[in-house]
Enzyme design. Structure first.
Site, PDB file in Angstrom:
ATOM      1  CD  GLU A  46      22.267  15.097   0.135  1.00 57.93           C
ATOM      2  OE1 GLU A  46      21.301  15.514   0.818  1.00 57.93           O
ATOM      3  OE2 GLU A  46      22.836  14.017   0.348  1.00 57.93           O
ATOM      4  CG  ASN A  52      25.046  11.200   2.616  1.00 53.98           C
ATOM      5  OD1 ASN A  52      25.063  12.160   1.847  1.00 53.98           O
ATOM      6  ND2 ASN A  52      24.056  11.003   3.492  1.00 53.98           N
ATOM      7  CD  GLU A  53      23.322  14.938   4.924  1.00 55.27           C
ATOM      8  OE1 GLU A  53      22.571  14.356   5.731  1.00 55.27           O
ATOM      9  OE2 GLU A  53      22.946  15.856   4.179  1.00 55.27           O
ATOM     10  CD  GLN A  71      17.234  12.303  -3.329  1.00 49.91           C
ATOM     11  OE1 GLN A  71      16.747  11.353  -3.920  1.00 49.91           O
ATOM     12  NE2 GLN A  71      17.721  12.195  -2.096  1.00 49.91           N
ATOM     13  CE1 TYR A 116      18.016  18.705   0.032  1.00 48.01           C
ATOM     14  CE2 TYR A 116      19.359  18.233   1.951  1.00 48.01           C
ATOM     15  CZ  TYR A 116      18.931  17.901   0.687  1.00 48.01           C
ATOM     16  OH  TYR A 116      19.404  16.772   0.060  1.00 48.01           O
TER      17      TYR A 116
HETATM   18  O1  AHR Z   1      18.176  14.279  -0.039  1.00 44.67           O
HETATM   19  C1  AHR Z   1      17.503  13.771   1.074  1.00 44.67           C
HETATM   20  C2  AHR Z   1      18.431  13.454   2.229  1.00 44.67           C
HETATM   21  O2  AHR Z   1      18.943  14.647   2.727  1.00 44.67           O
HETATM   22  C3  AHR Z   1      19.666  12.635   1.924  1.00 44.67           C
HETATM   23  O3  AHR Z   1      19.432  11.267   1.968  1.00 44.67           O
HETATM   24  C4  AHR Z   1      20.600  13.035   3.013  1.00 44.67           C
HETATM   25  O4  AHR Z   1      21.946  12.928   2.626  1.00 44.67           O
HETATM   26  C5  AHR Z   1      20.193  14.432   3.383  1.00 44.67           C
HETATM   27  O5  AHR Z   1      20.034  14.604   4.732  1.00 44.67           O
END
Ligand code: AHR
Length: 505
Positions: free
Chosen positions: A293, A173-174, A352, A245
């Protein structure tokens, strides 16, 4: 400035079939997503395994297709073995990513049971932060190998004789993010991910593997990361991830309303980079995107600050953003962008699902309710059917600091030829004025209006709460009509709409 939007729709403007996996979500061991989110054995509505049946019902109503698990940043320090076997023997661990304690009462077996009950496809991320090839192979053997191996027999002894048959696997992840435990350079990660993928495919050549792309299009390494990683991993993976995001920052409402422009740019850039590597390597296969995400997230607010010092709570209140009407409009627009790119976005996960930047909220021991963002997701998942159609539009532009100018409207459509069902998803991203909608639909044949729903609130910052969960909900838009093959109506300022039409019987 004109206040009209003209949509040009045609069944020939096909992008790709609607993919159910566009409507995935994400459950991380973070805050109250797992504990008191999906799982709360003491809750009056918990089932025999401790899963909240009210949350299960809302997950089904949301129309979620697949759910990524167990992280997120959490996975980069996670030992999957901690979460299997008799619950009383499972260790409590510090989760360094979110400065919390994890009792490990939920692990891979419980998650898969929950996914089956929720009628979603499980998607599993392996830890490539603190761990490597062997541990990825171990969790794969535990999850998917038929009975008769050391780890699959352990799974059987834990009450799961049948393999979990998880098809979608994330390779970490990331890993581009300096905040990640075990953060790596692109070269280091490319090597590890490639070797992990190669080994996992020796166990099962049909796994669908997702390599980490960038955690945001604003990373300094964006583009170069994808190039390096795909150059090495190309033959061994199917998808590359993207994460994004958005939030209104420093009162810059106009840029926030245009957030989907960034998502479009992000996807187009990753596609360009992947196809550059394809050309360089002279391959036929195309790498797809797993946008695993995406959401609105007010990262700068106190709700997102993890505990610190000696405080390592279990399931603290973290990232519990409360979403407004405006957030839901931007969110609906992000779904429009994902759908529009269905030719290359093969999978997506809303981050989420419950409590943590989520469409579903819960009170421990109490109610579960829908945030504003629940509605565009559920309606899009329910009514996007058949083929995705690109929509050409002519709308006024509005100025904003982030993108310069952006179109005040954005739209996508889906057309189910067999059922004669047309769904138009359209946003008015302008903050000041309604838009008069005008669309010529003659080439679809004789259509009638089924319904027009609009999500809008006079106060763009109005939100849903436990005590007032229906403050912001989609309502019938009575201005929308169809006559002589022409669709007309009014889209209020800052609004998201779904217009459903059907071939006249
Ligand atoms: O979704 C929240 C966080 O955002 C996750 O844990 C991470 O992968 C991202 O930075």
């Amino acid at each position: 400035m004109s206040s009209h939007v003209t949509l040009t729709l045609d069944p020939a403007f096909r992008v790709a079939p609607v993919r159910r996996r566009t409507f995935g979500a994400f459950v991380e061991h973070l805050g109250r997503c797992v504990y008191t989110g999906i799982f709360e054995p003491e809750h009056p509505q918990a089932d025999a395994q401790g899963f909240r049946t009210d949350v299960l019902a809302l997950t089904r109503e949301l129309g979620v297709s697949s759910v990524r698990y167990p992280g997120g940043n959490f996975v980069s320090g996670y030992r999957w073995e901690d979460g299997v076997g008799p619950v009383e023997d499972r260790p409590v661990r510090h989760d360094l990513a979110w400065h919390s304690s994890d009792p490990n009462t939920v692990g891979i077996d419980e998650f898969v049971d929950w996914a089956r009950a929720a009628e979603v496809e499980p998607m599993y991320a392996v830890n490539l932060g603190t761990r490597g090839v062997q541990e990825a192979l171990d969790v794969l053997e535990y999850a998917n190998a038929p009975a008769g191996t050391h780890l699959s027999d352990q799974r059987g002894a834990h009450g799961h004789d049948a393999p979990h048959d998880i098809r979608l696997w994330c390779l970490g992840n990331e890993m581009d993010g300096p905040w990640q435990i075990g953060h790596k350079t692109a070269e280091e990660y490319a090597r590890l991910a490639t070797e992990t993928a190669r080994a996992m495919r020796m166990e099962d050549p049909d796994l669908e593997l997702i390599v980490c792309g960038s955690s945001s299009s604003s990373m300094d390494t964006f583009g170069a990361w994808e190039n390096t990683v795909l150059t090495e991993a190309y033959d061994h993976v199917d998808m590359i991830s993207a994460h994004a995001y958005y939030s209104e920052k420093d009162g810059d409402q106009a840029s926030f309303l245009a957030s989907a422009d960034d998502m479009d740019h992000f996807i187009d850039s990753v596609v360009a980079t992947a196809d550059h590597v394809r050309a360089k390597l002279k391959r036929d296969k195309r790498i797809m995107i797993s946008f695993d995400e995406w959401n609105i997230w007010y990262q700068h607010r106190a709700e997102s600050r993890p505990p610190s010092g000696d405080d390592w709570p279990v399931a603290p209140v973290l990232l519990e953003d409360v979403y407004s009407a405006q957030d839901a409009v931007v969110f609906g627009n992000l779904l429009i962008s994902l759908l529009r790119h269905s030719d290359r976005v093969a999978s997506a996960s809303l981050a989420q699902l419950v409590n943590v930047i989520a469409p579903i909220m819960t009170e421990p021991g109490g109610a579960a309710w829908k945030q504003t963002t629940f509605h565009p997701f559920a309606l899009t998942s329910q009514h996007a059917r058949g083929e995705v159609l690109d929509v050409r539009l002519d709308a006024p532009a509005f100025d904003n600091a982030r993108f310069g100018t952006s179109s005040a409207a954005d739209a996508v459509a889906t057309w189910d030829e067999a059922d004669g069902a047309l769904a138009v998803f359209v946003v008015n991203r302008g903050a000041d004025a309604p838009l008069a909608l005008d669309a010529e639909l003659g080439s679809f044949g004789d259509l009638e209006l089924v319904e027009a729903l609009t999500l809008h609130h006079e106060d763009p910052y109005a939100a849903n709460t436990k005590d007032a969960p229906d403050t912001v909900v989609p309502a019938a838009n009575d201005s929308v009509a169809i006559a002589d093959g022409r669709l007309t109506g009014e889209l209020p300022a800052i609004s998201w709409s779904l217009i459903r039409l059907a071939r006249r019987a």
